[in-house]
Design a protein around this motif. Sequence first.
Motif: not given
Length: 216
Positions: A198-216
Amino acid sequence: MSTVVSKARSKGATAAKINGRMITSEEFLDWLEPGTLADLIGGQVFMHSPVNLRHASLVNFLDRLLAAYLEEADVGGVLHRETVAVRLSARETFMPDLGYFTASQVSRMGSTHAAFAPLFVVEALSPSTAKRDLGMKFAAYELHDVQEYWVLDPDKLAHRFFRRAGDLLEEFALDSDKISSTSIAGFWVKRTWLDPDKIPKVSACLKEILRSSKRH
């Protein structure tokens, strides 16, 4: 090339001892050629087994995700996938599935190998390597200052994560779905992302990680 190493090559470099003695990291590095994948553990040469599709899928995903994160977050350093030999001692030289070297470490790397451990190491288990990855190689990584060690299990999904605590590598995130790196600032993954089926798309995962880092 030494007689010891020549004989090792003629036998596929799988013998534990040759001419009554183990080989050294220098002999091992002299023997290595581009495309040859092996580890020297305690003076013994262990060839890497052919990678199955589940193993390759999981390592490919983490490789691409982490490389994309390092570029987008401008963290610096270099990620190597099973191409750089890491000389840890006179009889220990490994080729980890993934190894992250900081910019400072990169500046000290030689032209053919690294004479020190990466900051962050990933090994994906296979039936033939599991005992070594969680035994002899674990102990060597712990001794030689690896700060974080992720051991991925493509078959059983029993992934394990270790981080530096003084002289030891201690397990963390045992029951957590979110695994936050302690050595690569801002990088994390969800445990559910580490399923080869169930490997997800790298682009979607990267966006989620970067969004999280901006919130912090």
